[in-house]
Scaffold this active site. Sequence first.
Site, mmCIF file in Angstrom:
data_model
loop_
_atom_site.group_PDB
_atom_site.id
_atom_site.type_symbol
_atom_site.label_atom_id
_atom_site.label_comp_id
_atom_site.label_asym_id
_atom_site.label_seq_id
_atom_site.Cartn_x
_atom_site.Cartn_y
_atom_site.Cartn_z
ATOM 1 N N HIS A 116 0.809 -1.216 0.000
ATOM 2 C CA HIS A 116 0.000 0.000 0.000
ATOM 3 C C HIS A 116 0.845 1.270 0.000
ATOM 4 O O HIS A 116 1.863 1.337 0.660
ATOM 5 C CB HIS A 116 -1.018 0.021 1.143
ATOM 6 C CG HIS A 116 -0.514 -0.261 2.510
ATOM 7 N ND1 HIS A 116 -1.364 -0.350 3.578
ATOM 8 C CD2 HIS A 116 0.724 -0.508 2.986
ATOM 9 C CE1 HIS A 116 -0.662 -0.610 4.656
ATOM 10 N NE2 HIS A 116 0.590 -0.730 4.319
ATOM 11 N N ASN A 117 0.386 2.230 -0.777
ATOM 12 C CA ASN A 117 0.989 3.576 -0.849
ATOM 13 C C ASN A 117 2.373 3.615 -1.492
ATOM 14 O O ASN A 117 3.065 4.633 -1.431
ATOM 15 C CB ASN A 117 1.040 4.225 0.544
ATOM 16 C CG ASN A 117 -0.350 4.569 1.051
ATOM 17 O OD1 ASN A 117 -0.946 3.806 1.804
ATOM 18 N ND2 ASN A 117 -0.875 5.693 0.604
#
Lengths: 348, 348, 348
Positions: free
Chosen positions: A240-241
């Site tokens: 994520h991210n």
Amino acid sequence: MQINLREAAELVSGKIFGSEEITITNLAKIEEAQPGDLTFLYHQSYEKFFKLTRASAILVKPDFKKTRTDITYIETADPNIAFAKLIIHYFNPEFPLNGIDKTSSIHPEAKLGSNVSIGKNVVISNGCRIGNNVKIFHNTVLLEDVEIGDDCLIFQNVSIREKCKIGNRVIIHAGAVIGSDGFGYYNDDKGIFHKIPQIGNVVLEDDVEIGANVTIDRAAIGSTVIKKRVKIDNLVQVAHNVVIDEDSAVASQSGVAGSTKIGKHCLLAGQVGIIGHVEIADNVILLAQSGVSKGIPKAGTYFGSPAKEVKTTLKLEAHIRSLPEYADKIKKLEEQIKLLQEELKKLK
Amino acid sequence: MQINLREAAELVSGKIFGSEEITITNLAKIEEAQPGDLTFLYHQSYEKFFKLTRASAILVKPDFKKTRTDITYIETADPNIAFAKLIIHYFNPEFPLNGIDKTSSIHPEAKLGSNVSIGKNVVISNGCRIGNNVKIFHNTVLLEDVEIGDDCLIFQNVSIREKCKIGNRVIIHAGAVIGSDGFGYYNDDKGIFHKIPQIGNVVLEDDVEIGANVTIDRAAIGSTVIKKRVKIDNLVQVAHNVVIDEDSAVASQSGVAGSTKIGKHCLLAGQVGIIGHVEIADNVILLAQSGVSKGIPKAGTYFGSPAKEVKTTLKLEAHIRSLPEYADKIKKLEEQIKLLQEELKKLK
Amino acid sequence: MQINLREAAELVSGKIFGSEEITITNLAKIEEAQPGDLTFLYHQSYEKFFKLTRASAILVKPDFKKTRTDITYIETADPNIAFAKLIIHYFNPEFPLNGIDKTSSIHPEAKLGSNVSIGKNVVISNGCRIGNNVKIFHNTVLLEDVEIGDDCLIFQNVSIREKCKIGNRVIIHAGAVIGSDGFGYYNDDKGIFHKIPQIGNVVLEDDVEIGANVTIDRAAIGSTVIKKRVKIDNLVQVAHNVVIDEDSAVASQSGVAGSTKIGKHCLLAGQVGIIGHVEIADNVILLAQSGVSKGIPKAGTYFGSPAKEVKTTLKLEAHIRSLPEYADKIKKLEEQIKLLQEELKKLK
């Protein structure tokens, strides 16, 4: 398929040596080529096959020694690229998927462009928007509000979770999962994990290619972003991210942990791992199985776990291989010192 | 979404500094936040964004220096946990899957609880038993006699093989395979592999979460067991007859070989590998890319391949980096010894 | 299931010691066995369970000390193989998939042999040819012109791309992707990747087994070949144009890069990586997490990253563990030399 030798040579800015009056019907690897085949020689390790190849024609570099007279040569600056261009020109595969299959489930509120092909059992949920000339193969699932640009090719059994955005000319191979929840928890004072909802999405920009069974997690908040022309091989994990910047490539089974940023024109070889929350500069090459535990602020080639500049790692590896010798030397030095000490004692 | 600042502060046991009369409509990362957003600061590496953030409010630790006056602060013991709690409270995603889709195939002998949602093309085979409030997304397949508890969320394209048992509040992400055959063969005297049928199953206990494209093999005999509250990230491999005990977490691309037992509250970082038939104690942390070739009987943090206590590995790594220096020193010592020997000879 | 002890003993060429008048109804692991169970003892680490096992009968090696009198022994040369043979004989699972499900999509030009079972939502495209006694589970997709031999078992959510050829008695586990595009690009002078169409295929020969979520890429040109009786574990990556020769096995999460050739009877343990364009000899064993960066021309056991003969790697690892001691010794030598130099000075 009939390939005109002069046309082929022109396509690759090549120069023919030998008979032009031959019929080429196929492209083949040098060790498997048969009469009628055009082959190529680019990797030194394949030169051993040159004497024996049955190919009728061969793409070679201008400085290649043309020791055989029964084969037609096409000299070209880069035989590998030339061969690729011929494959693209003569053999680019077409995928016979046409129209919207009646077994697919397309939500009435989803919007499809023109010339979209949807395979069997495909699920396209509420709010999805799909551009023109897109092909989505069998049993692929798009959850709510997925956006897909033009000219995309999405193979079978792919999962795209809600709200993910996909650009133009993106290719996604079978089994890939785009937008699964990031691995995000907080620990309470008893050490028990509590899930943090992952409310961001994944953005795949134009001309990205995603390999089979790849997983790209949605952002905890905001977006996980794979920028223009990035190529990702099979079984890669993108957490994520993460942001992977333009024109980078990630080979199979590599993993990038949460919130890490990878620069432009980076290359991650196979089975590389990068820790979370770090930045990798543009033009960084990470050799296979490297493990990156802090940011890399400078372009260059890195290797090892933990990763260091490749020169350093190779030098240290040579020293490691010399350790038995060093140990012997230390032992010998100790003996010599002892002798010297004894002799000196006698002298005093 | 309108977020009341005082309510938000109360939810996280926080104390407001600055204007309470602001309107919060969203949560955002510090580097992306816009006016109207609430953000948070917990990781030192993000402090550089504090000066520039456009957020209207920010969650900070009590000791944080409040150098800006144009932003509202909420002091809270752990801004990361606080932010997570706000996400859970205000943004917990709901998945719009409702009812039993008519394209699903549910065997008449399967038993479904109340408020079960089944997506398109889902296959639920003979003998399956599913609890209440379970959502199973599109194109997921359950073979015979699978049991699933209450309140589970099973995403699309998941495969659950026959006889596997899944507890309550379990989440399984897209593409995961639960209950595939273990990698079990015996070799005959010609070195040819013969398959041993894998007749056990997989048990996922309550509150387990399984990442995308994870593979968990069924036991050769008995059960492969993932105990309560264990969290498993994408692309992890769990081999046959493994047991992972309560409250442990396994990050992406790690693999655990057959019959190994992992204790409670263990953490495996990414790309860790553990050999088969060993035991790992409770509270063991294995850093990224570690390779474990024997049991670990003591809690602690371990690193490297082969894995050692992290202190040891880091110390050895420092020594490895010093090897060129050691080699120089050895060479110099040899020269000095030689000189000494010669001088001593002269003295005699 | 009622197992006749004498019949079981005969099946494994075993000799019974103790009461033959017991009723065996199940097979179980030694630490979980209950009265009525037959178990086995083959791995030293499980001998600790012998005192406590509640099993009624146990397979042991002829030299095992029969210290308990309340249990029936079957002596057999290899209890592991014997147990496997009993599982195969008494418990070989049957998969209740019968006939062609009406939700499957079988192209009218596809050819199916006799006794073929096709699950729900399976897609079989134009030009596919499937042999006799093949079972294809739910939601699996075969693109155009796939050929499958007799007696194959293909689990759910599998993707087989166009033109791939699969032999007899092949097993493919859930989520595997056979024939995805190889990771093939050429770089232009701006460092931008251009896709090279991958126009080859994948050939899986007879008796191959492919694990869950494995990815095997189609050849750029020609074939990626997995030869007879090769067994591939979950989440393994096989790149384009790789050849894995007969009777080899590849454990979970290993990856083989493009055009590499692996010999016969090789064993790759978990998380091994092999670079592209190299050859690995027959009978090479690569221990877990090994990284191979050049060809291995000689049979043997190799370990480490970069991989070396296992003896060498273990010796070097021992030296690495001794580095603090070596550093101390060097320091001590330096001090001693200094002292000697000073004393010698005095003497002159």
